[in-house]
Enzyme design. Structure first.
Site, mmCIF file in Angstrom:
data_model
loop_
_atom_site.group_PDB
_atom_site.id
_atom_site.type_symbol
_atom_site.label_atom_id
_atom_site.label_comp_id
_atom_site.label_asym_id
_atom_site.label_seq_id
_atom_site.Cartn_x
_atom_site.Cartn_y
_atom_site.Cartn_z
ATOM 1 N N HIS A 35 -5.745 3.613 -1.709
ATOM 2 C CA HIS A 35 -7.082 3.952 -1.226
ATOM 3 C C HIS A 35 -7.407 5.356 -1.722
ATOM 4 O O HIS A 35 -6.827 6.336 -1.258
ATOM 5 C CB HIS A 35 -7.115 3.892 0.302
ATOM 6 N N ASN A 64 0.851 -1.187 0.000
ATOM 7 C CA ASN A 64 0.000 0.000 0.000
ATOM 8 C C ASN A 64 0.890 1.241 0.000
ATOM 9 O O ASN A 64 1.728 1.407 0.893
ATOM 10 C CB ASN A 64 -0.901 -0.016 1.236
ATOM 11 N N HIS A 105 -4.069 -4.423 7.686
ATOM 12 C CA HIS A 105 -4.275 -3.277 8.566
ATOM 13 C C HIS A 105 -3.428 -3.429 9.823
ATOM 14 O O HIS A 105 -3.627 -4.325 10.626
ATOM 15 C CB HIS A 105 -5.728 -3.061 8.969
ATOM 16 N N ASP A 108 -0.240 4.480 0.001
ATOM 17 C CA ASP A 108 -0.933 5.692 0.457
ATOM 18 C C ASP A 108 -0.011 6.628 1.228
ATOM 19 O O ASP A 108 -0.123 7.858 1.129
ATOM 20 C CB ASP A 108 -2.112 5.335 1.364
ATOM 21 N N GLU A 122 -8.694 0.404 -3.202
ATOM 22 C CA GLU A 122 -9.566 0.477 -2.036
ATOM 23 C C GLU A 122 -10.433 1.716 -2.166
ATOM 24 O O GLU A 122 -9.942 2.789 -2.532
ATOM 25 C CB GLU A 122 -8.744 0.564 -0.748
#
EC number: 2.6.99.2
Length: 249
Positions: free
Chosen positions: A43, A7, A190, A9, A70
């Site tokens: 995301h 990820n 997560h 982000d 996401e």
């Protein structure tokens, strides 16, 4: 053997902190792939606090592994996904005031609307995963929407201390088993770190772990490619964990 979705982000978070053009998430995604990432996750939030629409458009053109988008379950986001056509959409809950995603979707409580979105996306050839807590009721609801994938929320496991982490691991093991019995494929993510990822990676049937913050944090010291390499070793070759006494699964 689980695969690794990176990820990015938090690369965009650094950029947006100064409202500038660097670091560029698109070029960082390439470095993550060179480091061994099996997929890239972003995301696109409704408030566009980090990843921007242009990032997703460019990533669709440049990512050579898999692009996992996401997004919240809104008409705006569905329209974007239908235009971009990522390799997977993961529907996640979203609140503007949260710092990061705080829990799983309440699929059981919004089954009708989620089912419609799942059907729309999958009819366009986009597989859909639902980000949920490892609870039997939610997993059954996921199955009923027509989704083929779930991503189990590992936040409670990641936040647990040594005395409660084994119970949280057991919840994830049980959730994975239930999902598989329902015919769902299973990812997780997560709050996973270099210190806690191995027991999750060792769960039988776990297909992919989506991990971001800890990789970006480590990259400050060792570079992004090496940070991804280091995480992939743990994901693909989880060792016996001293806290639990054995590899879970």
């Amino acid at each position: 053997m689980a695969s690794l979705g990176v990820n990015i982000d938090h690369i965009a978070n650094i950029r947006e902190a100064r409202r500038t053009v660097e670091p560029d998430p698109v070029s960082m995604a390439l470095l993550a792939e060179l480091g061994g990432a099996d997929g890239i996750t972003v995301h696109l939030r409704e408030d566009r606090r980090h990843i921007q629409d242009r990032d997703v458009e460019l990533l669709r053109q440049t990512v050579r592994s898999r692009l996992n988008l996401e997004m919240a379950s809104t008409e705006e986001m569905v329209a974007i996904a239908l235009r971009i056509k990522p390799d997977m959409v993961t529907l996640v809950p979203e609140r503007r005031e949260e710092v990061t995603t705080e829990g799983g979707l309440d699929v059981a409580g919004q089954k009708a609307s989620l089912s419609a979105m799942v059907q729309t996306l999958q009819a366009a050839g986009i597989p859909v995963s639902l980000f949920v807590d490892p609870e039997a009721t939610q997993l059954q609801a996921c199955k009923n929407t027509g989704a083929c994938w779930v991503e189990l929320h590992t936040g409670r496991y990641a936040d647990a201390d040594w005395s409660t982490q084994p119970q949280e691991l057991a919840r994830l093991q049980e959730g994975t088993a239930i999902a598989q019995q329902l015919g769902l494929r299973v990812n997780a993510g997560h709050g996973l770190t270099y210190q806690n990822v191995e027991p999750i990676a060792a769960i039988a049937g776990m297909e992919e772990l989506n991990i971001g913050h800890t990789i970006v944090a480590r990259s400050v010291a060792v570079g992004l490619q090496q940070a991804v390499r280091d995480m992939k070793v743990l994901v693909q070759n989880p060792r016996l964990d001293p806290l639990f006494g054995q590899a879970p699964g």
